[in-house]
Scaffold this motif. Structure first.
Motif, PDB file in Angstrom:
ATOM      1  N   ALA A 105      15.559  -6.525  -1.888  1.00 14.19           N
ATOM      2  CA  ALA A 105      16.184  -5.868  -0.737  1.00 14.19           C
ATOM      3  C   ALA A 105      15.528  -4.525  -0.460  1.00 14.19           C
ATOM      4  CB  ALA A 105      17.682  -5.692  -0.970  1.00 14.19           C
ATOM      5  N   GLU A 106      15.224  -3.770  -1.507  1.00 16.50           N
ATOM      6  CA  GLU A 106      14.557  -2.480  -1.322  1.00 16.50           C
ATOM      7  C   GLU A 106      13.143  -2.666  -0.775  1.00 16.50           C
ATOM      8  OE1 GLU A 106      16.435   0.444  -4.680  1.00 16.50           O
ATOM      9  OE2 GLU A 106      15.295  -1.293  -5.410  1.00 16.50           O
ATOM     10  N   PHE A 107      12.476  -3.714  -1.234  1.00 16.26           N
ATOM     11  CA  PHE A 107      11.121  -3.978  -0.733  1.00 16.26           C
ATOM     12  C   PHE A 107      11.138  -4.219   0.774  1.00 16.26           C
ATOM     13  CE2 PHE A 107       7.530  -6.597   0.449  1.00 16.26           C
ATOM     14  CZ  PHE A 107       6.465  -5.989  -0.214  1.00 16.26           C
ATOM     15  N   PHE A 108      12.068  -5.061   1.214  1.00 12.93           N
ATOM     16  CA  PHE A 108      12.099  -5.437   2.627  1.00 12.93           C
ATOM     17  C   PHE A 108      12.886  -4.470   3.509  1.00 12.93           C
ATOM     18  CE2 PHE A 108      10.983  -9.581   0.696  1.00 12.93           C
ATOM     19  CZ  PHE A 108       9.819  -9.818   1.410  1.00 12.93           C
ATOM     20  N   ILE A 166       0.840  -1.203   0.000  1.00 13.90           N
ATOM     21  CA  ILE A 166       0.000   0.000   0.000  1.00 13.90           C
ATOM     22  C   ILE A 166       0.878   1.256   0.000  1.00 13.90           C
ATOM     23  CG2 ILE A 166      -1.637   1.361   1.369  1.00 13.90           C
ATOM     24  CD1 ILE A 166      -2.794  -1.436   2.285  1.00 13.90           C
ATOM     25  N   GLY A 167       1.912   1.245   0.825  1.00 16.98           N
ATOM     26  CA  GLY A 167       2.824   2.379   0.887  1.00 16.98           C
ATOM     27  C   GLY A 167       3.553   2.610  -0.426  1.00 16.98           C
ATOM     28  N   LEU A 168       3.966   1.533  -1.086  1.00 19.02           N
ATOM     29  CA  LEU A 168       4.638   1.670  -2.373  1.00 19.02           C
ATOM     30  C   LEU A 168       3.689   2.198  -3.445  1.00 19.02           C
ATOM     31  CD1 LEU A 168       6.824  -1.548  -2.299  1.00 19.02           C
ATOM     32  CD2 LEU A 168       7.679   0.809  -2.379  1.00 19.02           C
ATOM     33  N   CYS A 169       2.441   1.757  -3.415  1.00 21.90           N
ATOM     34  CA  CYS A 169       1.452   2.289  -4.357  1.00 21.90           C
ATOM     35  C   CYS A 169       1.291   3.796  -4.161  1.00 21.90           C
ATOM     36  CB  CYS A 169       0.101   1.587  -4.197  1.00 21.90           C
ATOM     37  SG  CYS A 169       0.034  -0.072  -4.891  1.00 21.90           S
ATOM     38  N   GLU A 170       1.233   4.219  -2.912  1.00 25.31           N
ATOM     39  CA  GLU A 170       1.132   5.655  -2.628  1.00 25.31           C
ATOM     40  C   GLU A 170       2.386   6.383  -3.090  1.00 25.31           C
ATOM     41  OE1 GLU A 170       0.323   5.730   1.565  1.00 25.31           O
ATOM     42  OE2 GLU A 170      -1.751   5.069   1.278  1.00 25.31           O
ATOM     43  N   GLN A 171       3.552   5.807  -2.804  1.00 16.40           N
ATOM     44  CA  GLN A 171       4.825   6.423  -3.182  1.00 16.40           C
ATOM     45  C   GLN A 171       4.946   6.584  -4.698  1.00 16.40           C
ATOM     46  OE1 GLN A 171       8.272   4.402  -1.582  1.00 16.40           O
ATOM     47  NE2 GLN A 171       9.611   5.245  -3.147  1.00 16.40           N
ATOM     48  N   TYR A 172       4.538   5.566  -5.435  1.00 14.75           N
ATOM     49  CA  TYR A 172       4.642   5.603  -6.891  1.00 14.75           C
ATOM     50  C   TYR A 172       3.394   6.193  -7.556  1.00 14.75           C
ATOM     51  CZ  TYR A 172       8.979   2.968  -6.777  1.00 14.75           C
ATOM     52  OH  TYR A 172      10.286   2.582  -6.564  1.00 14.75           O
ATOM     53  N   LYS A 173       2.424   6.593  -6.721  1.00 12.62           N
ATOM     54  CA  LYS A 173       1.189   7.206  -7.201  1.00 12.62           C
ATOM     55  C   LYS A 173       0.464   6.317  -8.218  1.00 12.62           C
ATOM     56  CE  LYS A 173       2.634  11.999  -6.415  1.00 12.62           C
ATOM     57  NZ  LYS A 173       3.623  11.772  -5.428  1.00 12.62           N
ATOM     58  N   ILE A 174       0.314   5.049  -7.823  1.00 15.87           N
ATOM     59  CA  ILE A 174      -0.424   4.098  -8.649  1.00 15.87           C
ATOM     60  C   ILE A 174      -1.464   3.394  -7.793  1.00 15.87           C
ATOM     61  CG2 ILE A 174       1.449   3.709 -10.312  1.00 15.87           C
ATOM     62  CD1 ILE A 174       2.052   1.060  -8.817  1.00 15.87           C
ATOM     63  N   THR A 175      -2.442   2.839  -8.445  1.00 10.47           N
ATOM     64  CA  THR A 175      -3.474   2.075  -7.747  1.00 10.47           C
ATOM     65  C   THR A 175      -3.038   0.609  -7.657  1.00 10.47           C
ATOM     66  OG1 THR A 175      -4.620   1.504  -9.797  1.00 10.47           O
ATOM     67  CG2 THR A 175      -5.286   3.570  -8.696  1.00 10.47           C
ATOM     68  N   PRO A 176      -3.639  -0.143  -6.759  1.00  8.23           N
ATOM     69  CA  PRO A 176      -3.358  -1.584  -6.734  1.00  8.23           C
ATOM     70  C   PRO A 176      -3.670  -2.249  -8.074  1.00  8.23           C
ATOM     71  CG  PRO A 176      -4.391  -0.933  -4.690  1.00  8.23           C
ATOM     72  CD  PRO A 176      -4.457   0.268  -5.601  1.00  8.23           C
ATOM     73  N   ASN A 177      -4.685  -1.753  -8.786  1.00 10.41           N
ATOM     74  CA  ASN A 177      -5.011  -2.302 -10.100  1.00 10.41           C
ATOM     75  C   ASN A 177      -3.861  -2.068 -11.075  1.00 10.41           C
ATOM     76  OD1 ASN A 177      -6.683  -3.518 -12.098  1.00 10.41           O
ATOM     77  ND2 ASN A 177      -7.148  -1.476 -12.884  1.00 10.41           N
ATOM     78  N   LYS A 178      -3.300  -0.875 -11.071  1.00  8.44           N
ATOM     79  CA  LYS A 178      -2.152  -0.569 -11.930  1.00  8.44           C
ATOM     80  C   LYS A 178      -0.957  -1.437 -11.538  1.00  8.44           C
ATOM     81  CE  LYS A 178       0.418   1.813 -14.835  1.00  8.44           C
ATOM     82  NZ  LYS A 178       0.287   1.716 -16.276  1.00  8.44           N
ATOM     83  N   ASP A 196       9.635  -6.314  -9.535  1.00  6.97           N
ATOM     84  CA  ASP A 196       9.976  -6.132 -10.944  1.00  6.97           C
ATOM     85  C   ASP A 196       9.077  -5.074 -11.584  1.00  6.97           C
ATOM     86  OD1 ASP A 196      11.956  -8.046 -10.679  1.00  6.97           O
ATOM     87  OD2 ASP A 196      10.798  -9.632 -11.684  1.00  6.97           O
ATOM     88  N   GLY A 197       7.800  -5.121 -11.274  1.00  4.54           N
ATOM     89  CA  GLY A 197       6.862  -4.138 -11.815  1.00  4.54           C
ATOM     90  C   GLY A 197       7.188  -2.719 -11.367  1.00  4.54           C
ATOM     91  N   LEU A 198       7.673  -2.590 -10.141  1.00  2.20           N
ATOM     92  CA  LEU A 198       8.022  -1.271  -9.596  1.00  2.20           C
ATOM     93  C   LEU A 198       9.470  -0.894  -9.892  1.00  2.20           C
ATOM     94  CD1 LEU A 198       6.276  -1.563  -6.113  1.00  2.20           C
ATOM     95  CD2 LEU A 198       5.505  -0.205  -8.078  1.00  2.20           C
ATOM     96  N   GLU A 199      10.202  -1.835 -10.473  1.00  2.00           N
ATOM     97  CA  GLU A 199      11.623  -1.652 -10.773  1.00  2.00           C
ATOM     98  C   GLU A 199      12.436  -1.368  -9.508  1.00  2.00           C
ATOM     99  OE1 GLU A 199      11.949   1.195 -13.988  1.00  2.00           O
ATOM    100  OE2 GLU A 199      10.920  -0.151 -15.377  1.00  2.00           O
ATOM    101  N   ILE A 200      12.167  -2.197  -8.491  1.00  3.70           N
ATOM    102  CA  ILE A 200      12.946  -2.166  -7.258  1.00  3.70           C
ATOM    103  C   ILE A 200      13.433  -3.585  -6.975  1.00  3.70           C
ATOM    104  CG2 ILE A 200      11.677  -0.191  -6.306  1.00  3.70           C
ATOM    105  CD1 ILE A 200      10.221  -2.156  -4.417  1.00  3.70           C
TER     106      ILE A 200
END
Length: 80
Positions: free
Chosen positions: A64-67, A12-24, A57-61
């Motif tokens: 390690a960055e995720f966790f 959820i935080g990454l979606c907000e950070q990247y300004k995308i919806t969960p659907n995107k 991969d979709g967020l290009e991170i």
């Protein structure tokens, strides 16, 4: 907080950070919308590493960055 709950909050935080919806996110990650919804809405107890990798991969991170987030630093052991 469980690993599933932390994972849901991180997504959820990454979606907000990247300004995308969960659907995107599901579209760019190649994951079904229902899988993303299951993780976010129910704090899926066992999202696979493969699923998390697709999200990364979709967020290009990297994984390690995720966790690398405070959410995961303070998890308690989940022995049941």
């Amino acid at each position: 907080m469980t690993v599933g709950e932390a994972t849901a909050k991180r997504i959820i935080g990454l979606c907000e950070q990247y300004k995308i919806t969960p659907n995107k996110l599901s579209t760019i990650s190649g994951i079904t919308q229902s899988t993303i919804n299951n993780i976010i809405n129910t704090g899926s107890k066992n999202p696979t590493v493969s699923t998390i990798k697709k999200i990364c991969d979709g967020l290009e991170i990297t994984l390690a960055e995720f966790f690398d987030d405070e959410l995961f630093a303070s998890l308690e052991q989940e022995v049941r």
